[in-house]
Write a protein that holds these residues in place. Structure first.
Motif, PDB file in Angstrom:
ATOM      1  N   ILE A 222       0.856  -1.178   0.000  1.00  0.00           N
ATOM      2  CA  ILE A 222       0.000   0.000   0.000  1.00  0.00           C
ATOM      3  C   ILE A 222       0.895   1.232   0.000  1.00  0.00           C
ATOM      4  O   ILE A 222       1.942   1.252   0.673  1.00  0.00           O
ATOM      5  N   GLY A 223       0.521   2.248  -0.757  1.00  0.00           N
ATOM      6  CA  GLY A 223       1.354   3.445  -0.828  1.00  0.00           C
ATOM      7  C   GLY A 223       0.540   4.667  -1.185  1.00  0.00           C
ATOM      8  O   GLY A 223      -0.498   4.581  -1.844  1.00  0.00           O
ATOM      9  N   VAL A 224       1.018   5.811  -0.724  1.00  0.00           N
ATOM     10  CA  VAL A 224       0.402   7.109  -1.008  1.00  0.00           C
ATOM     11  C   VAL A 224       1.492   8.050  -1.493  1.00  0.00           C
ATOM     12  O   VAL A 224       2.583   8.112  -0.904  1.00  0.00           O
ATOM     13  N   ALA A 225       1.225   8.772  -2.580  1.00  0.00           N
ATOM     14  CA  ALA A 225       2.193   9.735  -3.109  1.00  0.00           C
ATOM     15  C   ALA A 225       2.598  10.718  -2.016  1.00  0.00           C
ATOM     16  O   ALA A 225       1.755  11.158  -1.224  1.00  0.00           O
ATOM     17  N   PRO A 226       3.875  11.085  -1.938  1.00  0.00           N
ATOM     18  CA  PRO A 226       4.327  12.009  -0.882  1.00  0.00           C
ATOM     19  C   PRO A 226       3.503  13.287  -0.800  1.00  0.00           C
ATOM     20  O   PRO A 226       3.208  13.769   0.298  1.00  0.00           O
ATOM     21  N   GLU A 227       3.103  13.839  -1.951  1.00  0.00           N
ATOM     22  CA  GLU A 227       2.355  15.095  -1.942  1.00  0.00           C
ATOM     23  C   GLU A 227       0.925  14.917  -1.449  1.00  0.00           C
ATOM     24  O   GLU A 227       0.242  15.903  -1.126  1.00  0.00           O
TER      25      GLU A 227
END
Length: 285
Positions: A222-227
């Protein structure tokens, strides 16, 4: 027991059988692709397998069957395998942080460098909120589109996990390998897009098709863009993933997370995940 008391038999991936069962998915893929070598451990020449090992690409994995432990086999096998590996950097995982592995690491000059937590959540009776209830405004959840989203996902994943030694280096070829696995289903690969259509997050689920009841599903990555971080998207993606696992009949969810990833560990514990197993990686420089 001396190293000579252990017979290492290199085994072709096509005949691996249960020898790969103790190891993780990436190790099995490396063996299948010829990137690493698989060995059966035998106490005597021609005898039955007492364990298995995988060596290559700067990594060593070693497993000794429980009934053969506490007899020096692990140390003898490690000595033989390290002789084959030669000098230079090498890593090795201890699954479940076994005391015998700690002793072997110290004996051969390895030090602990990473701790990986395996967390689990029971889904029976869990009241998972609808993903729409926690989804940030302007965000759309869709399914991954093989052949269309590949390059965008690889680029986003590299940014999300720029700090991670394995996940951050995932390539298009690695993605293709996993899409060819029997467990892959595009509908279980959730993608978050902003109002411009750009991919800003994902929750990739893994459910093994050959399990006895498919009772445990995995939050594979699972991942979320840094911005987009810090706005609740990670929690919303988790809610959507857990709801999907329940929809498919899973009674438990599990995931792996680096112990020092404080924000991720906090999120998972707040959702009810609890410690299941601990894995430690050792390294020789």
């Amino acid at each position: 027991m001396t190293p000579a008391a252990v017979d290492l038999v290199e085994t072709d991936a096509s005949a691996a059988g249960a020898l790969l069962d103790p190891f993780d998915e990436q190790t099995a893929l490396d063996v299948a692709a010829g990137r690493r070598a698989l060995f059966a451990l035998r106490k005597t020449q021609g005898g039955s397998a007492a364990g298995s090992a995988v060596l290559g690409a700067g990594a060593l994995d070693l497993f000794v069957a429980p009934e053969f432990r506490a007899a020096g086999l692990g140390g003898a096998a490690a000595a033989r395998l390290l002789e084959r590996a030669g000098a230079g950097p090498l890593t090795a995982w201890s699954h479940e942080d076994h005391p015998a592995a700690r002793a072997l690491a110290a004996r051969f000059g390895f030090t602990a460098v990473r701790t990986l937590l395996q967390l689990r959540l029971e889904l029976l009776g869990l009241d998972t909120p609808p993903a729409a209830a926690t989804r940030p405004s302007g965000i759309l959840f869709t399914s991954f589109r093989p052949g269309v989203d590949d390059a965008e996902w690889v680029a986003l994943n590299a940014r999300v996990f720029a700090w991670h030694p394995e996940q951050g280096s995932t390539t298009a070829a690695d993605l293709a390998e996993r899409q060819a696995e029997p467990w892959f289903r595009a509908d279980d690969f959730l993608v978050a897009r902003d109002d411009d259509g750009a991919m800003i997050g994902y929750n990739w689920l893994k459910i093994e098709p050959d399990g006895p009841t498919m009772s445990t599903g995995e939050i594979y990555v699972i991942g979320v863009a840094p911005e987009a971080a810090g706005k609740g998207l990670g929690r919303s993606l988790m809610d959507a993933g857990l709801a999907r696992l329940r929809e498919l009949g899973c009674t438990a969810a599990e995931l792996y997370v680096e112990a020092d990833n404080a924000s991720a560990v906090h999120l998972y514990r707040s959702l009810g995940f609890r410690d299941h197993r601990v894995h430690v990686q050792y390294a020789r420089v």
